[in-house]
Write a protein that holds these residues in place. Sequence first.
Motif, PDB file in Angstrom:
ATOM      1  N   ALA A  40       7.212   5.828  -4.007  1.00  0.00           N
ATOM      2  CA  ALA A  40       8.377   5.513  -5.336  1.00  0.00           C
ATOM      3  C   ALA A  40       9.581   4.673  -4.998  1.00  0.00           C
ATOM      4  O   ALA A  40       9.768   3.771  -6.003  1.00  0.00           O
ATOM      5  CB  ALA A  40       8.689   7.006  -5.815  1.00  0.00           C
ATOM      6  N   ILE A  41      10.165   4.767  -4.022  1.00  0.00           N
ATOM      7  CA  ILE A  41      11.275   3.809  -3.415  1.00  0.00           C
ATOM      8  C   ILE A  41      10.673   2.373  -3.571  1.00  0.00           C
ATOM      9  O   ILE A  41      11.425   1.578  -3.963  1.00  0.00           O
ATOM     10  CB  ILE A  41      12.053   4.442  -2.049  1.00  0.00           C
ATOM     11  CG1 ILE A  41      12.730   5.667  -2.491  1.00  0.00           C
ATOM     12  CG2 ILE A  41      13.021   3.416  -1.876  1.00  0.00           C
ATOM     13  CD1 ILE A  41      13.360   6.289  -0.948  1.00  0.00           C
ATOM     14  N   ARG A  42       9.638   2.202  -2.654  1.00  0.00           N
ATOM     15  CA  ARG A  42       9.088   0.949  -2.641  1.00  0.00           C
ATOM     16  C   ARG A  42       8.612   0.343  -3.812  1.00  0.00           C
ATOM     17  O   ARG A  42       8.909  -0.776  -4.186  1.00  0.00           O
ATOM     18  CB  ARG A  42       8.275   1.017  -1.396  1.00  0.00           C
ATOM     19  CG  ARG A  42       8.713   1.067  -0.189  1.00  0.00           C
ATOM     20  CD  ARG A  42       7.883   0.992   1.221  1.00  0.00           C
ATOM     21  NE  ARG A  42       7.042   2.410   1.466  1.00  0.00           N
ATOM     22  CZ  ARG A  42       5.779   2.227   1.159  1.00  0.00           C
ATOM     23  NH1 ARG A  42       5.002   1.131   0.947  1.00  0.00           N
ATOM     24  NH2 ARG A  42       4.956   3.524   1.411  1.00  0.00           N
ATOM     25  N   MET A  43       8.147   1.005  -4.833  1.00  0.00           N
ATOM     26  CA  MET A  43       7.612   0.692  -5.725  1.00  0.00           C
ATOM     27  C   MET A  43       8.630   0.438  -6.979  1.00  0.00           C
ATOM     28  O   MET A  43       8.587  -0.595  -7.723  1.00  0.00           O
ATOM     29  CB  MET A  43       6.540   1.487  -6.477  1.00  0.00           C
ATOM     30  CG  MET A  43       5.633   1.091  -7.614  1.00  0.00           C
ATOM     31  SD  MET A  43       4.442   2.176  -8.268  1.00  0.00           S
ATOM     32  CE  MET A  43       3.197   2.089  -7.169  1.00  0.00           C
ATOM     33  N   LEU A  44       9.564   1.274  -6.873  1.00  0.00           N
ATOM     34  CA  LEU A  44      10.927   0.883  -7.832  1.00  0.00           C
ATOM     35  C   LEU A  44      11.546  -0.258  -7.605  1.00  0.00           C
ATOM     36  O   LEU A  44      11.831  -1.247  -8.569  1.00  0.00           O
ATOM     37  CB  LEU A  44      11.944   2.030  -7.752  1.00  0.00           C
ATOM     38  CG  LEU A  44      11.487   3.419  -8.470  1.00  0.00           C
ATOM     39  CD1 LEU A  44      12.173   4.751  -7.925  1.00  0.00           C
ATOM     40  CD2 LEU A  44      11.777   3.409  -9.924  1.00  0.00           C
ATOM     41  N   ARG A  45      11.663  -0.677  -6.186  1.00  0.00           N
ATOM     42  CA  ARG A  45      12.328  -1.780  -5.633  1.00  0.00           C
ATOM     43  C   ARG A  45      11.307  -3.147  -6.147  1.00  0.00           C
ATOM     44  O   ARG A  45      11.638  -4.044  -6.578  1.00  0.00           O
ATOM     45  CB  ARG A  45      12.586  -2.052  -4.310  1.00  0.00           C
ATOM     46  CG  ARG A  45      13.503  -0.939  -3.836  1.00  0.00           C
ATOM     47  CD  ARG A  45      14.957  -1.096  -4.487  1.00  0.00           C
ATOM     48  NE  ARG A  45      15.197  -2.329  -3.728  1.00  0.00           N
ATOM     49  CZ  ARG A  45      15.931  -3.322  -4.607  1.00  0.00           C
ATOM     50  NH1 ARG A  45      15.947  -3.234  -5.997  1.00  0.00           N
ATOM     51  NH2 ARG A  45      16.248  -4.283  -4.186  1.00  0.00           N
TER      52      ARG A  45
END
Length: 123
Positions: free
Chosen positions: A24-29
């Motif tokens: 999720a962190i990577r996709m949000l970024r």
Amino acid sequence: METLHKKTLVIGASPKPVRYSNKAIRMLREYGHEVVALAKRAAQVEDVNIQTELPENEKVHTVTMYLTATRQPEYYNLLLKLKPKRVIFNPGAENRELNEKLEAAGIETVEGCTLVMLRTGQF
């Protein structure tokens, strides 16, 4: 790409790439959102520092929860004080008690998957 970027707090962040909070962190970024990550241990996911405490006066639009209900009570007051626009309870993080407290405070709650919401334009 989204035109409206939402500063998002990931609670239960993990530096392990197999964890959904990490994805999720990577996709949000990837979608251009600013990310604040919170966990018991400090770490790093790409350009995001996982913090052990939320900085004072932090303002976020969305909180995405990756902790089970039994690990969430210590965050109740933080979430109510933070007053995000919404809290997303990802699969496995559903919590009726917290859900009721947040809604009583005027905070939108969503039971859903942040990854799916991002990919389908519902975020």
